[in-house]
Design an enzyme around this catalytic site. Structure first.
Site, PDB file in Angstrom:
ATOM      1  N   TYR A  25      42.918 110.249  20.641  1.00  0.00           N
ATOM      2  CA  TYR A  25      43.884 109.142  20.588  1.00  0.00           C
ATOM      3  C   TYR A  25      45.249 109.595  21.127  1.00  0.00           C
ATOM      4  O   TYR A  25      45.877 110.496  20.582  1.00  0.00           O
ATOM      5  CB  TYR A  25      44.046 108.605  19.156  1.00  0.00           C
ATOM      6  CG  TYR A  25      42.808 107.942  18.577  1.00  0.00           C
ATOM      7  CD1 TYR A  25      41.736 107.559  19.386  1.00  0.00           C
ATOM      8  CD2 TYR A  25      42.714 107.673  17.217  1.00  0.00           C
ATOM      9  CE1 TYR A  25      40.608 106.952  18.854  1.00  0.00           C
ATOM     10  CE2 TYR A  25      41.584 107.061  16.668  1.00  0.00           C
ATOM     11  CZ  TYR A  25      40.529 106.717  17.502  1.00  0.00           C
ATOM     12  OH  TYR A  25      39.417 106.118  16.968  1.00  0.00           O
ATOM     13  N   SER A  64      37.635  98.472  14.235  1.00  0.00           N
ATOM     14  CA  SER A  64      37.989  97.166  14.836  1.00  0.00           C
ATOM     15  C   SER A  64      37.696  96.015  13.864  1.00  0.00           C
ATOM     16  O   SER A  64      37.090  95.011  14.258  1.00  0.00           O
ATOM     17  CB  SER A  64      37.276  96.956  16.174  1.00  0.00           C
ATOM     18  OG  SER A  64      37.568  98.012  17.081  1.00  0.00           O
TER      19      SER A  64
HETATM   20  N1  LIG Z   1      35.082 105.492  16.050  1.00  0.00           N
HETATM   21  C1  LIG Z   1      35.343 104.736  17.083  1.00  0.00           C
HETATM   22  O1  LIG Z   1      34.659 104.775  18.106  1.00  0.00           O
HETATM   23  C2  LIG Z   1      36.486 103.752  16.978  1.00  0.00           C
HETATM   24  C3  LIG Z   1      36.605 102.711  17.918  1.00  0.00           C
HETATM   25  C4  LIG Z   1      37.663 101.813  17.761  1.00  0.00           C
HETATM   26  C5  LIG Z   1      38.564 101.969  16.708  1.00  0.00           C
HETATM   27  N2  LIG Z   1      38.440 103.003  15.832  1.00  0.00           N
HETATM   28  C6  LIG Z   1      39.347 103.177  14.676  1.00  0.00           C
HETATM   29  O2  LIG Z   1      39.490 101.942  14.010  1.00  0.00           O
HETATM   30  C7  LIG Z   1      40.856 101.573  13.930  1.00  0.00           C
HETATM   31  C8  LIG Z   1      40.984 100.050  13.954  1.00  0.00           C
HETATM   32  O3  LIG Z   1      40.311  99.461  15.056  1.00  0.00           O
HETATM   33  P1  LIG Z   1      41.084  98.847  16.322  1.00  0.00           P
HETATM   34  O4  LIG Z   1      42.412  99.481  16.410  1.00  0.00           O
HETATM   35  O5  LIG Z   1      40.151  98.935  17.463  1.00  0.00           O
HETATM   36  O6  LIG Z   1      41.197  97.287  16.026  1.00  0.00           O
HETATM   37  P2  LIG Z   1      41.700  96.338  14.844  1.00  0.00           P
HETATM   38  O7  LIG Z   1      42.103  97.104  13.666  1.00  0.00           O
HETATM   39  O8  LIG Z   1      40.639  95.320  14.721  1.00  0.00           O
HETATM   40  O9  LIG Z   1      42.968  95.638  15.516  1.00  0.00           O
HETATM   41  C9  LIG Z   1      44.209  96.298  15.590  1.00  0.00           C
HETATM   42  C10 LIG Z   1      45.197  95.487  16.432  1.00  0.00           C
HETATM   43  O10 LIG Z   1      45.297  94.147  15.949  1.00  0.00           O
HETATM   44  C11 LIG Z   1      46.659  93.727  15.969  1.00  0.00           C
HETATM   45  N3  LIG Z   1      47.050  93.545  14.551  1.00  0.00           N
HETATM   46  C12 LIG Z   1      46.724  94.360  13.504  1.00  0.00           C
HETATM   47  N4  LIG Z   1      47.162  93.842  12.343  1.00  0.00           N
HETATM   48  C13 LIG Z   1      47.758  92.682  12.640  1.00  0.00           C
HETATM   49  C14 LIG Z   1      48.400  91.684  11.853  1.00  0.00           C
HETATM   50  N5  LIG Z   1      48.483  91.774  10.529  1.00  0.00           N
HETATM   51  N6  LIG Z   1      48.928  90.596  12.488  1.00  0.00           N
HETATM   52  C15 LIG Z   1      48.820  90.473  13.824  1.00  0.00           C
HETATM   53  N7  LIG Z   1      48.239  91.380  14.627  1.00  0.00           N
HETATM   54  C16 LIG Z   1      47.698  92.480  14.044  1.00  0.00           C
HETATM   55  C17 LIG Z   1      47.457  94.828  16.660  1.00  0.00           C
HETATM   56  O11 LIG Z   1      47.427  94.659  18.084  1.00  0.00           O
HETATM   57  P3  LIG Z   1      48.297  93.590  18.897  1.00  0.00           P
HETATM   58  O12 LIG Z   1      49.552  93.320  18.119  1.00  0.00           O
HETATM   59  O13 LIG Z   1      48.497  94.202  20.221  1.00  0.00           O
HETATM   60  O14 LIG Z   1      47.384  92.390  18.994  1.00  0.00           O
HETATM   61  C18 LIG Z   1      46.621  96.044  16.338  1.00  0.00           C
HETATM   62  O15 LIG Z   1      46.816  97.060  17.285  1.00  0.00           O
HETATM   63  C19 LIG Z   1      41.504 102.319  15.099  1.00  0.00           C
HETATM   64  O16 LIG Z   1      42.897 102.469  14.948  1.00  0.00           O
HETATM   65  C20 LIG Z   1      40.749 103.618  15.052  1.00  0.00           C
HETATM   66  O17 LIG Z   1      41.286 104.456  14.027  1.00  0.00           O
HETATM   67  C21 LIG Z   1      37.402 103.883  15.960  1.00  0.00           C
END
Ligand SMILES: NC(=O)c1ccc[n+]([C@@H]2O[C@H](COP(=O)([O-])OP(=O)(O)OC[C@H]3O[C@@H](n4cnc5c(N)ncnc54)[C@H](OP(=O)(O)O)[C@@H]3O)[C@@H](O)[C@H]2O)c1
Length: 333
Positions: A83, A228
């Site tokens: 990351y 996600s």
């Molecule tokens: N193991 C793996 O392969 C893998 C893959 C993906 C993720 N992950 C892990 O999972 C974590 C979470 O998944 P993700 O980051 O893909 O997606 P997520 O948590 O589904 O979405 C995060 C995004 O949504 C928006 N957001 C979050 N909370 C919000 C709120 N309360 N109000 C409005 N917008 C909001 C922000 O982006 P915007 O403001 O730009 O919309 C934020 O960057 C990652 O940080 C990582 O640690 C792991």
């Protein structure tokens, strides 16, 4: 030892029968992860490619997101060596040094094509620990499986990490059931429990319910960590076909964005029934109710604060059934 998972109970009895030192039981303890309800994802901390780090948010914002999460009782941070090319781990190290709260930290090994031997696992963890400024992490995960590096060898590398005291527990990520069982069995032969499998799981991505992975994780006492969980922002309700998310999320979700309005509407109505919970709080509460651990990413304090509000209340069974039904229709269309 009543009320404990059979695998743990077995290990406890085995250890006592062979008078194995208590330290090895403590090393293999994975129950703490079962008690964690919500985490904070740290992919956003430095990633320019997907999250446009540096455009509209930066180090101070993610620091505030971290502090707000901690203030609201979140105690689990998920990062990875890849990351922000190490920036996420470095920031996590800095933020953790500045708090006296006991925070659980998870990071990940990425099987890059030039390091595919079991020794590369502890070697990569050593570098992660330097960035994190710590002597140990709570959970070390394999980020993705690859055909180039056998699961058995990866797990032998993980066993070495546990034996050196560099990680408290071992996890995998993006492993299907068969891959997970291979990891589980290799660790088991070394008296180590597989702690977790981190996979994509949200109201708009429910493969783990359909293919039996979630059920199998529960059966084995492996914590399913949901990544996600807000479907990269879609489930917050702020994006529409006319206002798509920036960057490559726009293209990735172009089709899905046109279909999710009924789900967002229903989430909003259900949120109102619970005193005005936001769509993101409903989305995360739904995952917690399914028995998984969501780790939403947040770019700033406001997002982190809102997401922490997924705790302390519960969707009813009827509400979960209604959300399931609407999401089924969208995904199957
Ligand atoms: N193991 C793996 O392969 C893998 C893959 C993906 C993720 N992950 C892990 O999972 C974590 C979470 O998944 P993700 O980051 O893909 O997606 P997520 O948590 O589904 O979405 C995060 C995004 O949504 C928006 N957001 C979050 N909370 C919000 C709120 N309360 N109000 C409005 N917008 C909001 C922000 O982006 P915007 O403001 O730009 O919309 C934020 O960057 C990652 O940080 C990582 O640690 C792991």
């Amino acid at each position: 030892m009543t009320g404990h998972h059979p695998v743990l109970l077995l290990r406890y009895n085995e250890c006592h029968a062979s008078e194995e030192p208590l330290s090895s039981i403590v090393n293999n303890e994975t129950r703490f992860l079962q008690a964690v309800e919500l985490g904070l994802g740290a992919w956003q901390w430095g990633d320019r490619y997907v999250w446009q780090y540096g455009q509209g948010y930066g180090d101070d914002d993610v620091h505030q997101a971290f502090l707000s999460s901690i203030a609201e009782g979140v105690r689990f941070i998920d990062t990875a060596e890849i990351y922000g090319s190490g920036r996420s781990e470095r920031l996590a190290g800095r933020f953790l040094k500045e708090t006296d709260q006991p925070i659980l930290i998870a990071t990940k090994f990425f099987p890059l094509p030039w390091r595919l031997t079991k020794n590369s696992v502890p070697s990569a963890l050593k570098t992660s620990l330097e960035r994190l400024q710590r002597e140990t992490v709570d959970l070390y995960q394999i980020h993705w499986p690859t055909r180039l590096f056998s699961i058995e060898s990866m797990m032998e590398g993980m066993v070495e990490c546990v034996n050196r005291g560099w990680t408290r527990t071992v996890g995998v990520s993006n492993f299907n059931q068969i891959q997970m069982i291979r990891a589980y069995s290799t660790l088991e032969r070394n008296s180590i429990s597989l702690a977790s499998n981190q996979v994509h799981f949200s109201l708009l991505h429910r493969d783990v319910e359909r293919n039996g992975l979630l059920a199998r994780c529960k059966e084995l006492g492996v914590r399913l960590i949901a990544y996600s969980p807000l479907e990269m922002g879609l489930l917050t309700g702020k994006y529409t076909p006319k206002n798509p998310p920036p960057g490559n999320r726009g293209g990735r979700y172009a089709n899905l964005l046109g279909k999710i309005e009924p789900l967002l509407k229903s989430m909003n109505e259900i949120g109102q029934e619970h005193g005005g919970k936001s769509n993101s709080q409903v989305a995360l509460n739904w995952i917690i109710g399914k028995g998984a651990l969501p780790i939403p990413g947040a770019k700033n304090a406001a997002q982190a604060l809102q997401n922490a509000g997924a705790l302390g209340w519960k969707l009813t069974e009827a509400e979960v059934a209604k959300l399931d039904e609407i999401s089924d229709r969208i995904v199957q269309e």
